[in-house]
Design an enzyme around this catalytic site. Structure first.
Site, mmCIF file in Angstrom:
data_model
loop_
_atom_site.group_PDB
_atom_site.id
_atom_site.type_symbol
_atom_site.label_atom_id
_atom_site.label_comp_id
_atom_site.label_asym_id
_atom_site.label_seq_id
_atom_site.Cartn_x
_atom_site.Cartn_y
_atom_site.Cartn_z
ATOM 1 N N GLU A 161 8.400 3.353 -1.200
ATOM 2 C CA GLU A 161 9.537 4.283 -1.104
ATOM 3 C C GLU A 161 9.048 5.734 -1.110
ATOM 4 O O GLU A 161 9.430 6.547 -1.942
ATOM 5 C CB GLU A 161 10.546 4.025 -2.224
ATOM 6 C CG GLU A 161 11.206 2.660 -2.122
ATOM 7 C CD GLU A 161 12.357 2.455 -3.096
ATOM 8 O OE1 GLU A 161 13.305 1.718 -2.758
ATOM 9 O OE2 GLU A 161 12.315 3.034 -4.204
ATOM 10 N N GLU A 270 13.278 -4.356 0.726
ATOM 11 C CA GLU A 270 13.994 -4.427 -0.551
ATOM 12 C C GLU A 270 15.496 -4.450 -0.302
ATOM 13 O O GLU A 270 16.014 -3.631 0.456
ATOM 14 C CB GLU A 270 13.691 -3.219 -1.449
ATOM 15 C CG GLU A 270 12.338 -3.203 -2.089
ATOM 16 C CD GLU A 270 12.235 -2.114 -3.150
ATOM 17 O OE1 GLU A 270 13.282 -1.753 -3.743
ATOM 18 O OE2 GLU A 270 11.117 -1.632 -3.373
#
Length: 376
Positions: A161, A270
């Site tokens: 991320e 995710e």
């Protein structure tokens, strides 16, 4: 809702026909199982139809074909998610017949869109080229160690991320647009380490760059390309409706735009959805009422329907797959950094009211997803 989503998908068919993504690109349905070893050490057991089962074999038997696992550099606050623990996870996944994705956090703790803390061992390095070499050597050494154990991953995430600049000092953390001169040097160093090791050994490894939420990926990959970050194989996205500007029916738009622009397949690395809003321990749950979408109640059936809908949309848009984040993070007696228990048991694939018996969400792995959904 079904007609609305299928209609939106149909509109995209012409747009996704020329994504530049190879027709033989696999479509993965997987799970991040980084927590399993710790959960079992904390006393957790997993069941299917009332019988105790090995969780890795359970996921494989239910149809999962890819396991994602995170790696921290030197987390002194836990003995998990280090190279030893990661090796154990990769071995269990491979023994169960699943492929693997190694997620380098390049930190001693969690990294995400709000924090990208440099490992303590590298904190003294202020020269970008020297830091890039440390990152390169660490990545190479990690892959070599895993290779010696016959555990080389099929895919590698260079960062987790990475919406903001990676390897930042905690006391001078900067949010917003990265310093791309530095950021590109560091990211490319990680990518080059994977490429060089793959070339040296003749063993293919796909490189994934991972951004949280599709709206952020649209600007991030544009800036990355403008600054020379172009040598990667997969665009990885976190997609949680609660935190995204994109509703579920809009998600294929972002996937199509990314694939049309950069000619790389998109994978949701995710996602998650609650099967209940009940909290079974002292640790507060991350996914609460705000995570619930109108079309999908916080119930076992709602969780499954969310996953079926999401995965069909990703498949229809030409995406590469969907990985569920930590479906085995069940409630135990152990502590996290923030509380005792699990912050995710209500979004796991196991029913806390039935001794962690497998929930219907497992059905999403073997569902028959169509490459091109037709509007009804």
């Amino acid at each position: 809702m079904k007609k609305k989503i299928l209609a939106a998908t149909a509109i995209l068919l012409a747009a996704i026909a020329n994504t530049g993504v190879a027709d033989n690109t696999p479509f993965y349905v997987g799970a991040d199982l980084s927590y399993v070893n710790e959960m079992e050490s904390c006393g957790a057991t997993y069941r299917d139809q009332g019988k105790k089962v090995d969780p890795f074999q359970l996921f494989a038997d239910k149809g999962a074909d890819l396991v994602r696992v995170r790696l921290w550099h030197n987390a002194t606050w836990t003995k998990y998610s280090d190279l030893k623990d990661v090796s154990k996870t990769l071995k269990r996944a491979k023994n169960a017949g699943m492929k693997t994705l190694l997620d380098f956090h390049y930190s001693d703790t969690w990294t995400d869109p709000e924090k990208q803390f440099i490992p303590k061992a590298w904190a003294h390095i202020t020269d970008t080229k020297e830091l890039a070499k440390a990152l390169y050597d660490y990545t190479t050494d990690t892959l070599a160690s895993l290779d010696q154990q016959q555990l080389l991953p099929n895919l590698v995430q260079v960062g987790n991320e990475t919406n903001i600049e990676i390897l930042q000092a905690e006391d001078t953390l900067v949010h917003g647009i990265p310093n791309w001169q530095r950021n590109a040097t560091l990211l490319n160093s990680g990518v080059n380490a994977v490429r060089d090791y793959s070339k040296k050994t003749g063993k293919p490894i796909q490189v994934v760059l991972h951004i949280a939420q599709p709206e952020n990926a649209l600007w991030w990959f544009k800036q990355a390309k403008e600054n020379g970050v172009i040598d990667y194989d997969v665009i990885g996205l976190s997609y949680y409706p609660q935190w995204s500007e994109y509703s579920l029916p809009q998600l294929p738009d972002a996937i199509a735009e990314l694939q049309n622009t950069y000619h790389k397949p998109v994978m949701i690395v995710e996602t998650a959805y609650p099967w209940t809003l009940h909290n079974f321990d002292q640790a507060g749950n991350v996914l609460g009422e705000k995570a619930v979408q109108p079309e999908f109640p916080a119930s076992p059936r709602g969780q499954l329907t969310y996953l079926l809908t999401l995965t069909q949309l990703v498949k229809s848009a030409g995406g590469m797959g969907v990985i569920y984040w930590e479906p085995a993070w069940v409630s135990t007696r152990c502590r996290t950094l923030w509380g005792k228990g699990s912050h995710w048991e209500n979004a796991s694939f196991f029913d806390a009211t039935r001794k962690n018996n497998a929930l219907p969400a497992f059905l999403f792995f073997k569902a028959d997803y169509q490459a091109s959904a037709q509007a009804e």
